[in-house]
Design a protein around this motif. Structure first.
Motif, mmCIF file in Angstrom:
data_model
loop_
_atom_site.group_PDB
_atom_site.id
_atom_site.type_symbol
_atom_site.label_atom_id
_atom_site.label_comp_id
_atom_site.label_asym_id
_atom_site.label_seq_id
_atom_site.Cartn_x
_atom_site.Cartn_y
_atom_site.Cartn_z
ATOM 1 N N GLU A 158 0.838 -1.212 0.000
ATOM 2 C CA GLU A 158 0.000 0.000 0.000
ATOM 3 C C GLU A 158 0.864 1.249 0.000
ATOM 4 N N ASN A 159 1.903 1.199 0.846
ATOM 5 C CA ASN A 159 2.786 2.368 0.898
ATOM 6 C C ASN A 159 3.550 2.533 -0.406
ATOM 7 N N THR A 160 3.982 1.382 -0.965
ATOM 8 C CA THR A 160 4.739 1.434 -2.218
ATOM 9 C C THR A 160 3.916 2.050 -3.337
ATOM 10 N N LEU A 161 2.665 1.639 -3.389
ATOM 11 C CA LEU A 161 1.819 2.116 -4.487
ATOM 12 C C LEU A 161 0.986 3.337 -4.109
ATOM 13 N N SER A 162 1.154 3.786 -2.868
ATOM 14 C CA SER A 162 0.401 4.947 -2.374
ATOM 15 C C SER A 162 -1.097 4.814 -2.622
ATOM 16 N N CYS A 163 -1.647 3.711 -2.209
ATOM 17 C CA CYS A 163 -3.088 3.551 -2.323
ATOM 18 C C CYS A 163 -3.555 2.617 -1.207
ATOM 19 N N GLU A 164 -4.847 2.465 -1.091
ATOM 20 C CA GLU A 164 -5.368 1.610 -0.028
ATOM 21 C C GLU A 164 -6.044 0.395 -0.630
ATOM 22 N N PHE A 165 -5.783 -0.740 -0.025
ATOM 23 C CA PHE A 165 -6.456 -1.955 -0.462
ATOM 24 C C PHE A 165 -7.505 -2.337 0.569
ATOM 25 N N PRO A 167 -10.425 -4.939 2.242
ATOM 26 C CA PRO A 167 -10.526 -6.396 2.401
ATOM 27 C C PRO A 167 -11.126 -7.045 1.151
ATOM 28 N N ARG A 168 -12.040 -6.338 0.516
ATOM 29 C CA ARG A 168 -12.664 -6.878 -0.697
ATOM 30 C C ARG A 168 -11.610 -7.035 -1.820
ATOM 31 N N ASP A 169 -10.676 -6.069 -1.868
ATOM 32 C CA ASP A 169 -9.588 -6.173 -2.842
ATOM 33 C C ASP A 169 -8.843 -7.487 -2.645
ATOM 34 N N ASN A 170 -8.594 -7.784 -1.383
ATOM 35 C CA ASN A 170 -7.878 -9.028 -1.074
ATOM 36 C C ASN A 170 -8.650 -10.246 -1.539
ATOM 37 N N GLU A 171 -9.961 -10.202 -1.335
ATOM 38 C CA GLU A 171 -10.783 -11.347 -1.747
ATOM 39 C C GLU A 171 -10.745 -11.499 -3.267
ATOM 40 N N ILE A 172 -10.858 -10.377 -3.943
ATOM 41 C CA ILE A 172 -10.844 -10.446 -5.413
ATOM 42 C C ILE A 172 -9.491 -10.937 -5.895
ATOM 43 N N ARG A 173 -8.436 -10.437 -5.260
ATOM 44 C CA ARG A 173 -7.092 -10.861 -5.640
ATOM 45 C C ARG A 173 -6.939 -12.378 -5.461
ATOM 46 N N GLU A 174 -7.474 -12.885 -4.354
ATOM 47 C CA GLU A 174 -7.363 -14.332 -4.135
ATOM 48 C C GLU A 174 -8.125 -15.111 -5.198
ATOM 49 N N MET A 175 -9.277 -14.581 -5.562
ATOM 50 C CA MET A 175 -10.051 -15.260 -6.611
ATOM 51 C C MET A 175 -9.287 -15.248 -7.933
ATOM 52 N N ILE A 176 -8.654 -14.116 -8.224
ATOM 53 C CA ILE A 176 -7.861 -14.026 -9.457
ATOM 54 C C ILE A 176 -6.780 -15.091 -9.434
ATOM 55 N N SER A 177 -6.104 -15.187 -8.285
ATOM 56 C CA SER A 177 -4.976 -16.116 -8.241
ATOM 57 C C SER A 177 -5.430 -17.564 -8.318
ATOM 58 N N GLU A 178 -6.666 -17.818 -7.893
ATOM 59 C CA GLU A 178 -7.172 -19.190 -7.953
ATOM 60 C C GLU A 178 -7.685 -19.556 -9.351
ATOM 61 N N LEU A 179 -8.040 -18.553 -10.106
ATOM 62 C CA LEU A 179 -8.659 -18.818 -11.410
ATOM 63 C C LEU A 179 -7.612 -19.339 -12.405
ATOM 64 N N PRO A 180 -7.900 -20.441 -13.116
ATOM 65 C CA PRO A 180 -6.942 -20.905 -14.129
ATOM 66 C C PRO A 180 -6.594 -19.777 -15.096
ATOM 67 N N LYS A 181 -5.327 -19.757 -15.509
ATOM 68 C CA LYS A 181 -4.847 -18.605 -16.277
ATOM 69 C C LYS A 181 -5.537 -18.461 -17.629
ATOM 70 N N LYS A 182 -6.013 -19.585 -18.164
ATOM 71 C CA LYS A 182 -6.679 -19.478 -19.461
ATOM 72 C C LYS A 182 -7.952 -18.641 -19.347
ATOM 73 N N TYR A 183 -8.563 -18.664 -18.153
ATOM 74 C CA TYR A 183 -9.755 -17.845 -17.969
ATOM 75 C C TYR A 183 -9.386 -16.419 -17.579
ATOM 76 N N SER A 184 -8.407 -16.289 -16.675
ATOM 77 C CA SER A 184 -8.118 -14.955 -16.167
ATOM 78 C C SER A 184 -7.619 -14.039 -17.280
ATOM 79 N N SER A 185 -6.877 -14.590 -18.238
ATOM 80 C CA SER A 185 -6.377 -13.730 -19.318
ATOM 81 C C SER A 185 -7.545 -13.188 -20.135
ATOM 82 N N VAL A 186 -8.504 -14.064 -20.443
ATOM 83 C CA VAL A 186 -9.636 -13.648 -21.271
ATOM 84 C C VAL A 186 -10.515 -12.652 -20.506
#
Lengths: 572, 164
Positions: free
Chosen positions: B87-94, B96-115
């Motif tokens: 957060e400090n590096t990017l000067s923004c706030e994340f 808890p929902r951001d974290n949840e979405i990020r986790e979902m992104i990381s769980e999603l197979p890459k063939k889907y996430s790219s599209v």
């Protein structure tokens, strides 16, 4: 998730100031000369098309020039590592002429060994003929190091005067490198060379001085030896290969990473060493380590090279070529090679993850404009067996008939006689029925095993068992009085999950479409969603909006009894 | 078209490439590494582009390919939250929902996430995505449908409402 939440998060992701300035510094510097990872982007119409060959050549310090079509193939191995400055030299001549001048002081023996089985042959060699050959074939470069090769022929010159401690050894390898070794008073010095005149010197030398019978015997490769060396290389594959058509055109293709399967299939054939590599199409399999490569050709050749091993092989029996193309190349590489026979195991593999009771979408067209209808797969093993008993050949993926009247499983199967196999990445080819007359049979198989899914269709005991994800083992669960949007969930404990699952699946269930409101009412989340009103909603990731409903309302009380017996709701 | 240099490409599309990699990995550190690889590679092996759009498509494809080939190293903590340091590096706030979405992104197979990324964030149409990824349009369409379905299933499992 709302798209704007997704976008909001991604908008926050920007290069940090530190990263930005670090990158800008690096990109202002002169580019590093590094051949570690050449770009593999394709399909975006980059104007400069570069041959992919250089990457492997640089990595391996060895290049194979492809002769192309059978019969016309010239090849050589030559040192072309750009990082190594090789000056043309005739330094080997000094040893050659030194020895020639004193040839009468030496006995010469030729030694050939097959390292795969340890067989060794020692034969006399005509010294004059040897020196004549060496003088007449003098186009070579000096190498700063040895390029390992599996097979070699050595000529050892030992002094007639046994008190003299000066030994010379000439060794030529199947990759057409050779070395001269001089051992004087126990001190060794070696110089390495590579022929560069496009002539197969190893083969020629062997024919001239060893004889075809011994050379043929030396070419036999033991399975254990090949397996040992192949395993290390095959384990390093990355999932991408480069197909080189002819000697110039190349493109990336996907490789299905099944190291064990590939190894097993290659080893199911007999191999012998080869001096040359021929192929209309050559497949370079990318490895995740430098200084290694693995290549196959559609004319039945293998080339392996890593830090400690190199070898060039061809099928021992030319009659195995079609089987090799089907069982190894077509099966493991996603190729745009059409009208190849696809063997039944490959067809079965296209449906390997289909299991009993999976629901399948059926589309009358590409699916972009029409809703799909649901089907359930019954007797999945029988389905796979019957489908694979038909004769299939490879075809292009964009044939329109593939995308009409098709069932979408992991692979697509069209009632018009096509299978579009699942792959992880770019799919290069599809399968179509070899004979149009088999289409009716295919449709019969589909009709027999793919049952239209409507509310009220009976579900099997296994459907219910499969509704629970394998990872769920009981213990923690939750109970919600409504859909969970407005009320807190209550913690529960599943005391005996196996019994719970079994007793639930012993009840009679039917498929149920679009009754999610009823599902999410008085329900437990215990692996699957189980509603006290008589529904099970699978959570195995295979289907959505399809649940199971008790066939008989009279079983609802039984279900509740089972739930109360095995799930304890905690006091909040 | 201004320039084919990697520096120009980075200044113009550095954030886009980083975001692409993040949208596929769900991990900022990995995204930075991928971005670095993409541009250093372009730097050492310059390409000729017909236009900025062509350059962008090439960079996206390059980043997506690298994400697919990414092997997790031990130092990559895939499930680490978007923490305070970042957060400090990017000067923004994340959130808890951001974290949840990020986790979902990381769980999603890459063939889907790219599209999904190319469609929803970059707003390419199916035809353009097919061209960038070298797939046919039906495949892209199917990946998009399945990716959305998969996200929906995951979200329903967690009790969220999925809105499209």
């Amino acid at each position: 998730m709302r798209p704007n939440e997704y976008n909001d998060l991604l908008c926050k992701i920007k290069c940090s100031d530190e990263f930005r300035s670090r990158m800008q510094e690096k990109l202002k510097e002169a580019p590093a000369k590094e051949a570690e990872y050449e770009e593999t982007v394709s399909g975006t119409e980059v104007i400069t098309q570069k041959s992919r060959w250089g990457r492997f050549a640089a990595a391996a310090a060895v290049v194979v020039l492809i002769g192309g079509v059978a019969g016309g193939g010239a090849y050589h191995f030559a040192n072309i590592n750009e990082d190594t400055k090789i000056e043309e030299t005739q330094a080997g001549d000094s040893i050659l002429y030194e020895l020639k001048e004193h040839k009468d002081d030496y006995d010469a023996k030729l030694i050939v060994m097959n390292p795969t089985n340890g067989n060794t042959s020692i034969v006399d060699i005509n010294k004059d003929q040897f020196f004549s050959y060496m003088e007449n074939n003098n186009v070579y470069y000096e190498l700063p190091y040895v390029v390992e090769s599996r097979n070699s022929i050595s000529v050892v010159f030992s002094p007639v005067d046994t008190d003299k401690d000066l030994l010379y050894q000439f060794e030529i390898s199947e990759n057409d490198t050779f070395n001269w070794r001089k051992t004087e008073n126990g001190k060794k010095s070696t110089a390495y060379y590579s022929y560069d005149d496009g002539i197969n010197h190893y083969g020629e030398f062997g024919q001239m001085f060893v004889g075809s019978e011994i050379m043929e015997e030396m070419r036999q490769v033991s399975k254990e030896y090949l397996e040992k060396n192949l395993k290390d290389i095959v384990d390093s594959v990355t999932g991408q290969a480069t197909l080189t058509e002819g000697a110039e055109e190349s493109r990336d293709i996907k490789y299905e990473v099944d190291s064990n399967g590939l190894l097993e299939d290659i080893l199911s054939f007999d191999w012998k060493t080869s001096y040359a590599v021929y192929g209309k199409n050559m497949y370079m399999i990318n490895l995740n380590k430098m200084n290694s490569y693995f290549m196959m050709s559609d004319m039945g050749y293998l080339v392996l090279l890593n830090d400690s091993f190199s070898g060039t092989y061809k099928l021992a029996n030319s009659s195995d070529l079609e089987a090799f193309k089907s069982l190894v190349i077509a099966k493991h590489l996603s190729l745009a090679q059409y009208d190849w026979t696809i063997d039944s195991s490959t067809i079965k593999r296209a449906f390997s993850t289909q299991y009993e009771g999976i629901t399948v979408d059926f589309y009358p067209d590409s699916g972009q404009f029409t809703e799909s209808t649901k089907y359930v797969l019954r007797d999945s093993n029988g389905f796979k067996k019957e489908i694979s008993s038909l004769q299939w050949v490879s075809c292009e993926t964009d044939e329109a008939e593939i995308y009409k009247d098709f069932y979408s499983m992991d692979s697509l199967i069209s009632r018009n006689g096509y299978i579009l196999p699942k792959t992880d990445g770019a799919r290069q080819y599809a399968y179509k029925l070899k004979n149009e007359s088999s289409i009716e049979r295919l449709r019969e198989i589909c009709d027999e095993h793919l049952i239209p899914l409507e509310s009220g269709v009976d579900a099997s005991k296994y459907d219910i068992m499969d509704a629970f994800p394998e990872s769920y083992k009981g213990g923690e669960a939750q109970f919600r009085a409504d859909d969970g949007q407005f009320t807190e969930s209550r913690e529960c404990t599943v005391t005996d999950f196996d019994r719970l699952k079994k007793e639930i699946s012993d009840l009679e269930w039917t498929f149920c479409l679009d009754e999610m409101d009823n599902v999410y009412n008085d329900f437990y989340i215990a692996g699957a969603v189980i509603s006290r009103n008589g529904y099970v909603y699978p959570q195995n990731g295979s289907q959505s909006n399809i649940s199971y409903k008790l066939k008989n309302d009279s079983d609802i009380e039984k279900l509740r009894g089972i739930l109360d017996k095995y799930i304890e709701i905690q006091d909040n | 078209m201004n320039d084919n240099s990697a520096l120009y490409a980075f200044n113009r599309f550095g954030d886009t490439v980083l975001r692409t990699a993040f949208a596929m990995t769900g991990n900022y550190q990995e995204a930075e590494d991928i971005t670095q690889e993409v541009f250093l590679n372009l730097h050492s092996k310059p390409q000729e582009f017909e236009s900025d759009e062509h350059m962008k498509a090439w960079l996206l494809r390059s980043a997506i390919n690298r994400c697919k080939n990414l092997r997790k190293s031990a130092r990559m903590m895939r499930n680490s939250p978007l923490d305070e340091v970042l957060e400090n590096t990017l000067s923004c706030e994340f959130t808890p929902r951001d974290n949840e979405i990020r986790e979902m992104i990381s769980e999603l197979p890459k063939k889907y996430s790219s599209v999904i990324f190319l469609y929803y964030f970059e707003e390419y149409n199916i035809r353009e995505i097919a061209k960038i990824l070298g797939k046919n349009e039906n495949t892209v369409s199917s990946l998009l449908q399945r990716g959305r379905k998969k996200l929906k299933t995951e979200l329903e499992r967690e009790g969220y409402v999925y809105e499209t």
